[in-house]
Design a protein around this motif. Structure first.
Motif: not given
Length: 235
Positions: A60, A97, A116
């Motif tokens: 992420h 995501c 995401g």
């Protein structure tokens, strides 16, 4: 050059519930043997050898990594893979995501991006486009596919979170079907790509939370991962 793009579903694999059945994530608690079998089947279905599948350790973030097929393990701590190596399939794993698949067919450069909420906010897609440029791609030639993801009708978030993401990626904030603050990441990413000069943008409209043929972390909690895959077909 011909660009190939594939998005998997959860059907047809070896994994038992709650990963049933074509789970490709090796970090979600599934038995490693089942994941291995699923990844082996993926390679066979794509017509590629297993060493021509490029994986990444998604965190992420906004790091984009160029790969050439010489790697012996998943790219560490990255959320975008970029290559100019024909026949090397780049893989992004998701369960809500947005899998973003980018390609400049003229330059023979492709990218697979894990976008995401956090990665979208911090600019992982522009980072991938920059790495593509390093390999000779041009934004105006890039085609983009925004794959299945949780939709704005379902993705409820606190109001301050929606406002914060929208500040960084305008067009992301929305209202859910319940009338509460939400995020439509594909809408924000579409606008971001267009602002960066990408003129051909496709959207797979499927919502992972609504479509039971797809994995969804928001819907199910413990669950598997589908894959978005792209490569340059050398044939």
């Amino acid at each position: 050059m011909r660009i190939r793009r594939v998005v998997t579903t959860r059907a047809g694999g070896a994994s038992a519930p709650p990963y049933d059945s074509f789970n490709l994530g090796d970090h979600v608690g599934d038995e490693s043997g089942n994941v291995f079998a699923n990844r082996k089947r993926l390679a066979a279905e794509l017509g590629l050898t297993e060493d021509r599948l490029a994986w990444m350790e998604q965190v992420h973030g906004r790091t984009a990594t160029i790969v050439d097929g010489s790697e012996t393990k998943a790219a560490e701590a990255t959320d975008a893979l970029v290559t100019a190596e024909a026949g090397l399939a780049l893989i992004v794993l998701v369960a809500d995501c947005v899998p973003v698949l980018l390609a400049d067919a003229e330059a023979g450069v492709v990218a697979a991006v894990h976008a995401g909420r956090v990665g979208t906010r911090v600019g992982v897609v522009p980072a991938a486009l920059e790495k593509m440029r390093e390999l000779g791609a041009e934004a105006h030639r890039v085609e983009a596919l925004l794959g299945p993801a949780i939709c704005g009708d379902c993705y409820e978030v606190p109001a301050d979170m929606a406002a914060d993401v929208d500040k960084h990626v305008p067009g992301s904030a929305c209202r859910t079907r319940k009338g509460t603050p939400g995020l439509d990441l594909r809408a924000g990413l579409w606008r971001q790509l267009a602002d960066h000069g990408v003129g051909r943008i496709g959207v797979d409209p499927r919502c992972t939370a609504e479509d039971k043929t797809l994995f969804s972390f928001r819907r199910d909690g413990t669950t598997g991962r589908i894959a978005g895959i792209t490569w340059v077909d050398p044939s």
